[in-house]
Enzyme design. Structure first.
Site, PDB file in Angstrom:
ATOM      1  N   GLN B 321       0.875  -1.157   0.000  1.00 35.93           N
ATOM      2  CA  GLN B 321       0.000   0.000   0.000  1.00 35.93           C
ATOM      3  C   GLN B 321       0.917   1.212   0.000  1.00 35.93           C
ATOM      4  O   GLN B 321       2.110   1.090   0.231  1.00 35.93           O
ATOM      5  CB  GLN B 321      -0.854  -0.021   1.269  1.00 35.93           C
ATOM      6  CG  GLN B 321       0.010  -0.026   2.517  1.00 35.93           C
ATOM      7  CD  GLN B 321      -0.655  -0.654   3.717  1.00 35.93           C
ATOM      8  OE1 GLN B 321      -1.561  -1.452   3.596  1.00 35.93           O
ATOM      9  NE2 GLN B 321      -0.174  -0.290   4.893  1.00 35.93           N
ATOM     10  N   ASP B 356      -4.163   7.814   5.784  1.00 39.29           N
ATOM     11  CA  ASP B 356      -2.804   8.116   5.317  1.00 39.29           C
ATOM     12  C   ASP B 356      -2.295   7.101   4.283  1.00 39.29           C
ATOM     13  O   ASP B 356      -1.133   7.118   3.918  1.00 39.29           O
ATOM     14  CB  ASP B 356      -1.849   8.210   6.511  1.00 39.29           C
ATOM     15  CG  ASP B 356      -1.903   6.984   7.421  1.00 39.29           C
ATOM     16  OD1 ASP B 356      -2.878   6.188   7.293  1.00 39.29           O
ATOM     17  OD2 ASP B 356      -1.003   6.806   8.255  1.00 39.29           O
ATOM     18  N   ASP B 392       1.422  -7.809   5.500  1.00 34.48           N
ATOM     19  CA  ASP B 392       0.361  -7.007   6.110  1.00 34.48           C
ATOM     20  C   ASP B 392      -0.938  -7.158   5.308  1.00 34.48           C
ATOM     21  O   ASP B 392      -0.933  -7.008   4.073  1.00 34.48           O
ATOM     22  CB  ASP B 392       0.835  -5.548   6.086  1.00 34.48           C
ATOM     23  CG  ASP B 392      -0.055  -4.630   6.893  1.00 34.48           C
ATOM     24  OD1 ASP B 392       0.020  -4.702   8.140  1.00 34.48           O
ATOM     25  OD2 ASP B 392      -0.818  -3.854   6.279  1.00 34.48           O
ATOM     26  N   ASN B 393      -2.037  -7.440   6.007  1.00 37.29           N
ATOM     27  CA  ASN B 393      -3.358  -7.482   5.366  1.00 37.29           C
ATOM     28  C   ASN B 393      -3.385  -8.179   4.001  1.00 37.29           C
ATOM     29  O   ASN B 393      -3.868  -7.606   3.017  1.00 37.29           O
ATOM     30  CB  ASN B 393      -3.881  -6.058   5.164  1.00 37.29           C
ATOM     31  CG  ASN B 393      -4.476  -5.499   6.443  1.00 37.29           C
ATOM     32  OD1 ASN B 393      -4.699  -6.245   7.408  1.00 37.29           O
ATOM     33  ND2 ASN B 393      -4.737  -4.217   6.463  1.00 37.29           N
ATOM     34  N   GLU B 421      -0.587 -11.822   7.839  1.00 37.81           N
ATOM     35  CA  GLU B 421      -1.293 -11.083   8.884  1.00 37.81           C
ATOM     36  C   GLU B 421      -2.734 -10.903   8.422  1.00 37.81           C
ATOM     37  O   GLU B 421      -3.160  -9.826   8.031  1.00 37.81           O
ATOM     38  CB  GLU B 421      -0.636  -9.716   9.149  1.00 37.81           C
ATOM     39  CG  GLU B 421      -1.213  -9.019  10.362  1.00 37.81           C
ATOM     40  CD  GLU B 421      -1.896  -7.685  10.038  1.00 37.81           C
ATOM     41  OE1 GLU B 421      -2.300  -7.012  11.001  1.00 37.81           O
ATOM     42  OE2 GLU B 421      -2.032  -7.312   8.857  1.00 37.81           O
ATOM     43  N   LYS B 531       2.545   2.845  17.128  1.00 40.31           N
ATOM     44  CA  LYS B 531       2.286   2.986  15.697  1.00 40.31           C
ATOM     45  C   LYS B 531       2.340   4.452  15.278  1.00 40.31           C
ATOM     46  O   LYS B 531       2.597   4.771  14.132  1.00 40.31           O
ATOM     47  CB  LYS B 531       0.899   2.410  15.345  1.00 40.31           C
ATOM     48  CG  LYS B 531       0.831   0.915  15.477  1.00 40.31           C
ATOM     49  CD  LYS B 531      -0.422   0.337  14.821  1.00 40.31           C
ATOM     50  CE  LYS B 531      -1.664   0.637  15.636  1.00 40.31           C
ATOM     51  NZ  LYS B 531      -2.870   0.020  15.063  1.00 40.31           N
TER      52      LYS B 531
END
Lengths: 671, 671
Positions: B321, B356, B392-393, B421, B531
């Site tokens: 992303q 973001d 991630d994702n 994840e 984070k």
């Protein structure tokens, strides 16, 4: 640099990496689609599948189906069940093959429509989202034709012009809009489940039928002479009145003389011994001839026609084996395995030996001509009015042969029913069912205790998409111990279990009705078996169970719950001598509670637990329990209910349950 | 006549109708062979199949396997297990792909050999059977070459000449004869299972590893400044001493400025806010660059090398992303879905919103160039020493993409490990596992009660051929309620469960070790999360659980039972606050009994039921129970044993069981 070289390697991409929807775990599906599922005419085939995508877009799924010979798929939108599972259903009105598969796609329009609604509800601006939606509509219009095109453009314009977001939202949610968008999809089309799955649809009798086995030679003439088809005609009214659907004859073909068996399977036959009907073939002919003493082929055809008039279908036995005297042996020696001493090893079905029978050698070079000849045997009898075949020992002939011959025959005559007489290991029995047999004999004959019955029926439920049981309490080969020692009530118990636990059942008729229970000592075989001699049964013996049989067959015909193997559910009882189960149609519009004592000697009592939640009844609410065997009625209110089964009357109940009594009915029943 | 016409129809035969053996129900096999099963180097792959034939001939079955790139199959004879089931096994020593399938055939020679023996034992003549056997040997000889041919002819001659049947029988039963006959089979060859099944073999760490997650920017310089890779080096000894295998860094790439998140995920960042590391990409670069404040790429590579020296592997986060500032957005606008207002909709993982971050549009026309670029990201980091990726994702990117990219990368670098994840719906998680992810995050983080744990672990056991869990008691995204309110013992409990229920587990390190449990009220998220800001943890805080972690990681390394997910077996207890399970290696040479209280507040007692039969112990026979956490030893004798778990000490036991104590050892232990 080696790594650089590796990176330069050209990649092999999937055809369209943009197909984001996955379809898996389609059910029913047998062995990855290798075999068809089975249904009967008039059934509804429910299909489920996991259909999902990455991300959070809206997914849609379609069930596609068609009948054999149809070009294009018919579409049924599937319904979302939750947990990524979808379901759809289609009807199969006629015998033959149907096909089905599943497709799925990202529904971009529905995704957008949902998002628009969410934004609106959150009070956020719809400006960008409205521009996107309008583009979706205009794009669909560019692919549409005629009125649809105009309609889409009109809706897009109205949507654009709508001054307030609420009005635009209203337009966006119209079903007609969704429909038109769906009719003209964009370039990203649906993902298809890779397999075309098959349903073999048979006529209803493949699932639901009551069989009556009778040796035609035992329909004796007065004085005990060898029976004939003409004599058999006399018993048709009796069998029809008892409510059977199928009359089944063991082999009717000429019987060989070589190594003929005498009484009680003795190796040397006397001159007057008629021999085993399974030792097929003599100078009088083989599998396409009838035994001369039974009459002519015309007599047989006349019997089949008369039976039809009584609502009875005739099933014959197909036993692919030969007496050494069979014409095949002389005409086609290549179909047999000759040993160095010029003989063929006789057949066996361990521990049984059939010295009067030789098997075909299915590994011979001319296997194709053998297969064709055996196929022609089925076709020969079909052309003479027979559409039900009981196949003898199919497990001793190759699986590939059966798959081929059944498909060939059903391709021409989809109404043909094949019953597998496969008493063998479970995986072999299930394979025969998968490859095409309509029904099969089972282990029911030896399942007597409650635990045995519950376990076995649970196992059968797990294979019900392809294996249809036919429960036989006895056969000419099997006189179970339970019947030997249990007296007449043992016959009643086993009959009631067979007739209510399985949609198809059968009895080896006269000896069952007449409570014949004398066995060869230490074996489960009849003494003085009809297989080796003529038995002239006394059909008018007052000690018989024809009345009960007739009643139960009527109950079976009047209650659809007994015409399916679905929805069998065992109920708990506090007495292991009693087995208790519910059988219901889908939706439980017809629901039976069957309670059978397994003790042939003593009366039994027990408390039966009725799963009220399953019935949709709350505790304390009355439900009607109507015993169809005695016509006795009771109102029950609770989960636990006391039941007495009197060994001097009937050791069983077949109760129709009416779960939701309205007040006025309650009043009636309390009177 | 229509019927005649039908009969004349030409039949389509199978290729070879004489192949009588059937192979079905091969296991393991995932989705009809669509996906590979997973194993790790050094495993033994056990394969079972139903292999059977019609009739009563002897059947034989062979397991065939090969490593990718090998031409011909290696053969392993399968062993008969009963009920038509066969088993064979092969070793997979190296990472990469292996293939396997099954073949089966009628063993005519073995059939004959058995029959000969039976005839002999029944005292019957062997004459014909001996002629047949001799022919089998001579036929095999005609196909044999060289010495084998001579040997077969010699044996045939000896067999023929043997004067007494006993001598002939002896010759017939020789293993060498059976072997030679097998080497030169006749024309009827083996039936093959139609599918080539795949095993993807990964290195051991894909199954067994302890992960430690740390934000490198929190390895602060003195004074609380932004951490660097160089500062991170200081903590390597600590992490290594605690017994971890993998140090995992959240994204290390330049962080975008657009829509940067402030503290606690607030929409507007202050100037000094460092932003979320998952908002990847800025003028400093994208997925192949490192965030300048962390140091240089060289610093990172130095860290990876140093870590290796400590026995630690570095895993990085791959999050596909972009920040709106990512160079891709400018260079490859075609990879994003632009809305009519010239923006891209930010990413979501409902209910979370990532203002973001913008997602890639995987449905874009240039999907192939996007896929290639993303593949190059993995290769870039592999070339810099990284072989473990936490992805991630993954569930928000297409399945086909993952299947492709993982196969591409592992084709070049079979040692690469991918951790998914995917906190999403179960079927999506399982699909990602099937298509290639080595490991996955799980629902463990929210499974707290005994029933929840037993059900979930039972579910995981059913998917263990492809889904490898990695249990995390916490992550930067998840501070479960149980940890929030349960005090330090809650951390101990969840840590012990994770480390013993799953071969792979991980902790989000410093806050877990230090019992950090402050959440955003009403949420399962850390307050002041790392984070969005830099947290300089006080690693030397005396209130930490590093000693226990270190001990448990040592126990994991010393006990192979904790290095596999097989053989987990729950034991009954009479207290639902206690969960108890056995974990053993195959053959139970290493067997652990883990008992964990699920109550972080109170001491608990219970009676634990040990399945003595499973242990191979008879009641009354002593077995040693050695708690590896406290070194306390006990001798138990019975099924039921009383256990106390003291909340003021350790609320758990990890006991090594030694089931079969010999007398002399018993004596020792009683002292």
């Amino acid at each position: 640099m080696e790594a650089e070289k590796k990176r330069a390697g050209s990649a092999v991409f999937p055809d369209d990496g943009r197909k984001r929807v996955v379809i898996e775990n389609v059910a029913p599906e047998i062995d990855c689609g290798r075999f068809p599922i089975k249904r009967v005419s008039g059934d509804i085939v429910a299909v489920q599948a996991d259909v999902f995508s990455d991300g959070y877009d809206v997914v849609a799924a379609m069930l596609l189906y068609k009948k054999e010979g149809e070009g294009s798929w018919r579409e049924i939108p599937m319904e979302f069940l939750g947990n990524d599972r979808w379901e759809g259903a289609f009807a199969v009105p006629e015998p033959g093959s149907y096909y089905y598969t599943v497709s799925g796609w990202i529904d971009h329009f529905a995704t957008w429509k949902n998002d628009l609604k969410k934004l609106f509800q959150a009070g956020e601006t719809l400006a960008v989202s409205r521009l996107i939606g309008e583009a979706l509509m205009v794009n669909a219009a560019s692919r549409a034709i005629g009125n649809d095109r105009n309609h889409l453009l009109e809706m897009a314009a109205a949507f654009r012009k709508s001054k307030d977001d609420a009005g635009a939202l209203l337009i966006s949610q119209q079903d007609e809009l969704a429909r038109l968008i769906r009719v003209y999809p964009g370039s990203l089309d649906a993902a298809m489940y890779g397999k075309r799955l098959e349903v073999v649809v048979e006529r209803r009798e493949a699932l639901f039928s009551a069989w009556y086995e009778i040796f035609p030679r035992s329909c004796c003439k007065d004085g005990g002479e060898h029976g004939t088809f003409r004599e058999c005609e006399k018993y048709l009214p009796l069998i029809a009145e008892a409510g059977f659907d199928v009359v089944y004859f063991p082999p009717i073909h000429p019987i060989g003389r070589s190594n003929r068996k005498g009484k009680n399977n003795s190796p040397g036959a006397e001159d007057e011994d008629p021999g085993s009907p399974w030792a097929i073939g003599s100078a009088d002919g083989g599998h396409k001839a009838v035994h001369p003493e039974l009459g002519s082929l015309a007599d047989f055809e006349r019997y089949v026609t008369l039976a039809k008039g009584f609502g009875l279908q005739v099933a014959i036995d197909v036993a692919f084996q030969c007496s050494p005297d069979h014409p095949y042996v002389r005409e086609h020696p290549e179909w047999f395995r000759w040993r160095p001493d010029g003989t063929v090893q006789y057949a066996e079905n361990p521990p049984k030996k059939y010295e009067d029978i030789i098997p075909f050698d299915f590994e011979n070079d001319q296997w194709q001509s053998l297969w064709e000849e055996l196929r022609s045997v089925f076709l020969f009898w079909i052309e003479r009015g027979i559409t039900i075949f009981r196949v003898d020992n199919p497990h001793t002939k190759p699986f590939l042969f059966w798959e081929w011959v059944i498909r060939e025959v059903k391709g021409l005559y989809p109404e043909t029913i094949f019953l597998a007489e496969a008493f063998t290991r479970p995986k072999v029995m299930y394979r025969l069912a998968k490859l095409g047999f309509s029904q099969s004999y089972t282990y029911f004959s030896w399942r007597n205790t409650r635990m045995e019955l519950e376990q076995y029926l649970t196992e059968l439920a797990s294979v019900q998409d392809y294996f249809r049981p036919n429960f036989w309490p006895n056969t000419p080969d099997i006189l179970p111990e339970f019947l030997q020692y249990g007296g007449t009530q043992a016959f009643v118990i086993r009959f009631l279990l067979a007739a209510t636990l399985s949609a198809s059942y059968g009895i080896y008729g006269p000896p069952f009705e007449l409570f014949v229970n004398e066995a060869i000592p230490g074996k489960e075989e009849y003494i003085d078996s009809e297989k080796y001699e003529i038995r002239c049964w006394n059909w008018s013996d007052p000690k018989n169970m024809r009345e009960l049989i007739s009643l139960v067959n009527r109950i079976r015909r009047e209650n659809p719950a007994l015409q399916t193997n679905l929805n069998l559910r065992f109920c708990e009882t506090d007495n292991d001598n009693v087995v208790c189960y519910l059988k219901g149609t889908t939706g439980l519009s017809n629901l039976l509670l069957v309670i059978v004592s397994l003790d042939p000697f003593n009366s039994q009592e027990c408390t039966v637990s009725i799963p009220l939640e399953y019935l949709g009844v709350s505790s304390g609410h009355p439900y009607l329990v109507h015993d169809l065997l005695t016509d006795e009625k009771n109102i029950w209110h609770e989960e636990h209910n006391r039941v007495a089964l009197n060994i001097h009357a009937l050791p069983a109940k077949i109760c129709r349950l009416t779960p939701r009594l309205r007040r006025e009915h309650q009043f009636d029943y309390y009177m």
